[in-house]
Design an enzyme around this catalytic site. Structure first.
Site, PDB file in Angstrom:
ATOM      1  N   SER A  16      -5.993 -11.087  -8.788  1.00 27.36           N
ATOM      2  CA  SER A  16      -5.176 -13.040  -8.191  1.00 27.36           C
ATOM      3  C   SER A  16      -6.449 -13.976  -7.212  1.00 27.36           C
ATOM      4  O   SER A  16      -5.976 -14.841  -8.087  1.00 27.36           O
ATOM      5  CB  SER A  16      -4.557 -12.787  -6.819  1.00 27.36           C
ATOM      6  OG  SER A  16      -3.339 -11.779  -7.232  1.00 27.36           O
ATOM      7  N   THR A  60      -0.487  -6.127  -2.294  1.00 26.57           N
ATOM      8  CA  THR A  60      -0.340  -5.006  -2.842  1.00 26.57           C
ATOM      9  C   THR A  60      -0.797  -3.447  -2.665  1.00 26.57           C
ATOM     10  O   THR A  60      -0.495  -3.733  -2.013  1.00 26.57           O
ATOM     11  CB  THR A  60      -2.087  -5.458  -4.317  1.00 26.57           C
ATOM     12  OG1 THR A  60      -2.099  -4.402  -5.330  1.00 26.57           O
ATOM     13  CG2 THR A  60      -3.451  -5.281  -3.584  1.00 26.57           C
ATOM     14  N   LYS A  64       2.749  -2.100  -0.548  1.00 32.56           N
ATOM     15  CA  LYS A  64       4.332  -3.217  -0.674  1.00 32.56           C
ATOM     16  C   LYS A  64       4.997  -2.668   0.485  1.00 32.56           C
ATOM     17  O   LYS A  64       6.002  -3.140   0.695  1.00 32.56           O
ATOM     18  CB  LYS A  64       4.558  -2.309  -1.546  1.00 32.56           C
ATOM     19  CG  LYS A  64       3.658  -3.422  -2.009  1.00 32.56           C
ATOM     20  CD  LYS A  64       3.214  -3.668  -4.297  1.00 32.56           C
ATOM     21  CE  LYS A  64       2.649  -4.375  -5.239  1.00 32.56           C
ATOM     22  NZ  LYS A  64       3.351  -3.976  -6.782  1.00 32.56           N
ATOM     23  N   GLY A 229       0.240  -5.758 -17.721  1.00 29.15           N
ATOM     24  CA  GLY A 229       0.972  -6.465 -17.017  1.00 29.15           C
ATOM     25  C   GLY A 229       0.544  -7.925 -16.734  1.00 29.15           C
ATOM     26  O   GLY A 229       0.830  -8.117 -15.793  1.00 29.15           O
TER      27      GLY A 229
END
Length: 246
Positions: A16, A60, A64, A229
């Site tokens: 990210s 993450t 969560k 992913g």
């Protein structure tokens, strides 16, 4: 300067920061994306206090679900899923209003529909954390029956890994929501009977680093279709950016 970030532990695998830093550079956006590696979820309170220009953050593994008590509000979809991976912060008289969303649902659904054929009716979900909850929610929306595979099954909809072999003739989609295979532990993978896989099977790995995980390699060796992913990550990241800025 606006601040965004991600909370989790560990974050050495996270894509990210690199993704958003490049997005800010290309768009000439005056913002910074930070990694908040928290050893305990209670540390999020200090982050909210310290960074007054923090507009939002991703969530993450392993937080969560643990983030839920720290939120002032939660979107209806995230409430139904039972997990949050995107948080928006609205400052009201210097007091942060913290709102949780789940963009994993959006990201996974987009990526999955580009990957699988329309005749999939049964799926196995490996793992039972926050990401698994979003995956299960999407599959139910698509009328795909699911079973969760766990090392310690606790409910009628959970099975153990040794039970997988007998189900493979009917369960053609397998989604790995565990961190197994994530860099740098690239030589790990879920304990599946890979030799029983066929070209009728579709393996979706939520792991994106490395691009071709051992789970995917093992499946492909027996003709299974594979997907990582990364597409899901990009879709959910862009959805998060939309949430933070609207």
């Amino acid at each position: 300067m606006d601040i965004y970030g991600i909370i989790g532990f560990p974050l050495r695998h996270s894509f990210s920061k690199r993704y958003f830093t490049e997005k800010f550079r290309q768009g000439n956006i005056n913002a910074e994306y930070l990694n908040f590696e928290l050893r305990d979820i209670s540390e999020v309170a200090a982050i909210l206090s310290k960074y007054q220009s923090l507009k939002g953050f991703n969530v993450t593994i392993p937080y969560k679900q643990a983030i839920l008590p720290f939120l002032d509000d939660i979107s209806e979809e995230a409430r139904k899923v039972g997990a949050v991976n995107c948080v928006k912060i609205i400052r009201q008289n210097s007091h942060p209003r913290v709102i949780g969303y789940n963009t994993d649902v959006y990201g996974f659904k987009n990526a999955l529909l580009r990957f699988i054929p329309g005749n999939i009716s049964n799926a196995l979900i490996l793992g039972n954390g926050g990401a698994a909850k979003a995956v299960r929610y999407v599959l139910r929306e698509l009328n795909i029956h699911t079973l969760t595979v766990s090392r310690t099954p606790h409910s009628p909809n959970e099975i153990s890994y040794p039970e997988i072999a007998s189900l493979l003739p009917e369960y053609h989609l397998i989604v790995n929501t565990t961190p197994l295979g994530t860099w740098p532990e690239v030589q790990t993978c879920p304990a599946l009977p890979y030799s029983l896989l066929t070209p009728r099977h579709y393996l979706f790995d939520l792991v994106y680093n490395p691009e071709n995980t051992l789970f995917m390699q093992q499946g492909a060796a027996y003709g299974a279709h594979t997907c990582n992913g990364l597409d899901m990550l990009i879709s959910q990241a862009e959805k998060g950016w939309e949430i933070w800025n609207h």
